[in-house]
Design an enzyme around this catalytic site. Structure first.
Site, PDB file in Angstrom:
ATOM      1  N   TYR A  21       0.809  -1.217   0.000  1.00 30.81           N
ATOM      2  CA  TYR A  21       0.000   0.000   0.000  1.00 30.81           C
ATOM      3  C   TYR A  21       0.842   1.267   0.000  1.00 30.81           C
ATOM      4  CZ  TYR A  21      -3.765  -3.187   0.636  1.00 30.81           C
ATOM      5  OH  TYR A  21      -4.640  -4.205   0.432  1.00 30.81           O
ATOM      6  N   TYR A 153     -13.101  -7.115   4.782  1.00 34.39           N
ATOM      7  CA  TYR A 153     -11.854  -7.179   4.008  1.00 34.39           C
ATOM      8  C   TYR A 153     -11.549  -8.644   3.728  1.00 34.39           C
ATOM      9  CZ  TYR A 153      -7.091  -6.936   2.479  1.00 34.39           C
ATOM     10  OH  TYR A 153      -5.959  -7.081   1.720  1.00 34.39           O
ATOM     11  N   ASP A 250     -14.635 -16.484   6.129  1.00 34.40           N
ATOM     12  CA  ASP A 250     -13.223 -16.133   5.970  1.00 34.40           C
ATOM     13  C   ASP A 250     -12.619 -15.991   7.365  1.00 34.40           C
ATOM     14  OD1 ASP A 250     -10.800 -14.868   5.698  1.00 34.40           O
ATOM     15  OD2 ASP A 250     -11.479 -13.390   4.234  1.00 34.40           O
ATOM     16  N   LYS A 279      -2.814 -16.951   7.281  1.00 39.50           N
ATOM     17  CA  LYS A 279      -2.054 -16.220   8.297  1.00 39.50           C
ATOM     18  C   LYS A 279      -1.386 -17.131   9.342  1.00 39.50           C
ATOM     19  CE  LYS A 279      -4.341 -11.741   7.919  1.00 39.50           C
ATOM     20  NZ  LYS A 279      -3.260 -10.847   7.542  1.00 39.50           N
TER      21      LYS A 279
END
Ligand code: PMP
Length: 429
Positions: A21, A153, A250, A279
């Site tokens: 980003y 997200y 998710d 993760k």
């Protein structure tokens, strides 16, 4: 490392290397990490008087056991001596088989099949592909859209971006180009029947075109660090069942204990049709994610007109990552992880309480190993990062949020240091 070398690295980094980003070159020079051990990142060159930083981020929520862990190191070394990678088409190997079997064991009973992916975003792509292909296979090709709630997200690749919050989020830029999905309002923190009705009505109204509902259970992470009542997951499960829609959860951020249960959907005793994990799957060592599905979804695809799931990345099922993932899961489940997360929760609550009275703070919230201070203004990234580093802590605030998700192995003194740093960053302007 000599500090001249560290400075050279930063100069080369700024000349050639994209960071997440960021523009090119980045707005500020990154800190160079020379090594990491336990909960500490060792810097190549001291910053604001600190040569080591306690990691309050678990490397974006993945390094739950901390760094340089002897058990995970051993798993990696052992696997490296056998093979670090082999293709997965037509071949298989023990680490992938053991990992898939373990994931089926520790997730709800209906989830039986595992697709090993390269990253969280790819696992969401695969989940979406599974759902669309399932409906196509069973003769309902019009069911192609997804429903989610605002504030979510799900990753940076195309399908995941289409279900990220369409406003104010990181993917606003692409709103005219991405597939147009259906968005419910953001879920309120507490249970409200009115909001449950809103979810039910949307699922019912769009059932003919909906392949799946996809949400992050209990905690919306990178979309705003918001928590919601687990009861909404039951509402979604029932609405999906009533109207023939698949449910994708998710749990890339919430899985492996972060919210206090092994998987966040356990707070509501809900089982999805498709589950995404990532993760902390490898304890933050290597990139790997997994998409699990039920027998019904797998059968639907495998008996369809095109009876294959057309996805197969080069590094699918990578043995090195799978071996470390197996070791990481054993390490987690071999200890009283729930007690450790509870301890983090208590420490975060105690340490962040004072943030509530700071000027400019709108909300302080804690759940499991997640502590969030929300400001009433955009955070000054440079000032907040510097304030945390001065306290000897690594944080990465964003938007109006200063937050921490420490490794589960963070001791009480280091945890207190992290909460002091969160308060200092929140107060930094
Ligand atoms: N889903 C959720 C809930 C996430 O938090 C993330 C990463 N922040 C992703 C998907 C994407 O995972 P990755 O960055 O590994 O692609």
């Amino acid at each position: 490392m000599r500090s001249s070398t560290a400075r050279e690295l930063v100069a080369l980094d700024r000349a050639h290397v994209w960071h997440p980003y960021g523009p090119m070159p980045g707005r500020t020079g990154p800190l160079v990490v020379e090594s990491a051990s336990g909960v500490r990142l060792r810097l190549a060159e001291p910053a604001h008087g600190q040569s080591e930083l306690v990691d309050g981020m678990s490397s974006w929520w993945s390094a739950v056991h901390g760094y340089n862990h002897p058990v995970l190191n051993e798993a990696a070394r052992g696997q490296l001596d056998r093979m670090s990678h082999v293709m997965f088409g037509g071949l298989t190997h023990e680490p992938a088989v053991r990992l898939a079997t373990r994931l089926v064991e520790i997730t709800p009973e209906p989830l039986q099949h595992v697709f090993l992916c390269d990253s969280g975003s790819v696992s969401v792509e695969v989940a979406v592909k599974m759902c669309l292909q399932y409906w196509r296979s069973v003769g309902r090709p019009a069911k192609q859209r997804l429903l989610t709630w605002r504030g979510g997200y799900h990753g940076d690749t195309w399908q995941p971006m289409s279900v990220c919050d369409p406003e104010g989020g990181m993917h606003e830029l692409w709103s005219g180009v991405l597939p147009r999905q259906i968005f419910a309002d953001a879920p309120p923190a507490a249970y409200e029947e009115r909001y449950a009705d809103h979810l039910r009505a949307l699922v019912e109204r769009h059932a003919d075109e909906l392949a799946a509902v996809i949400v992050e259970p209990v905690v919306q992470g990178a979309g705003g660090m918001r928590f919601h009542s687990p009861a909404y997951l039951r509402v979604l499960r029932e609405a999906c069942d009533a109207h023939g829609v698949l449910l994708v959860l998710d749990e890339i951020a919430t899985g492996f204990g972060r919210t206090g249960t092994l998987f966040a959907a356990e707070h509501a005793d809900v089982s999805p049709d498709v589950l995404c994990l990532g993760k902390a799957l490898t304890g933050g060592y290597l990139t790997m994610a997994a998409t699990l599905c039920t027998g019904r979804v797998a059968d639907g695809i495998s008996k369809g007109e095109v009876p294959v799931l057309a996805h197969g990345p080069t590094f699918m099922g990578n043995p090195l990552a799978a071996a470390v993932a197996c070791a990481s899961i054993d390490l987690l489940l071999g200890q009283d992880w729930a007690q450790e997360v509870k301890r983090l929760e208590t420490g975060l609550r105690d340490g962040l309480a004072e943030a509530a009275s700071l000027p400019g703070v709108r909300d302080v919230r804690v759940l499991g190993g997640i502590g969030v201070v929300q400001l009433d203004h955009a955070v000054d990234m440079a000032a907040a990062t510097e304030a945390a580093v001065r306290e000897g802590v690594w944080l990465r605030p964003f938007r109006d949020l200063v937050y921490t998700m420490p490794p589960y192995v963070t001791g009480d003194d280091d945890l207190a240091r992290i909460t002091r740093a969160v308060c200092a960053a929140a107060a930094s302007g």
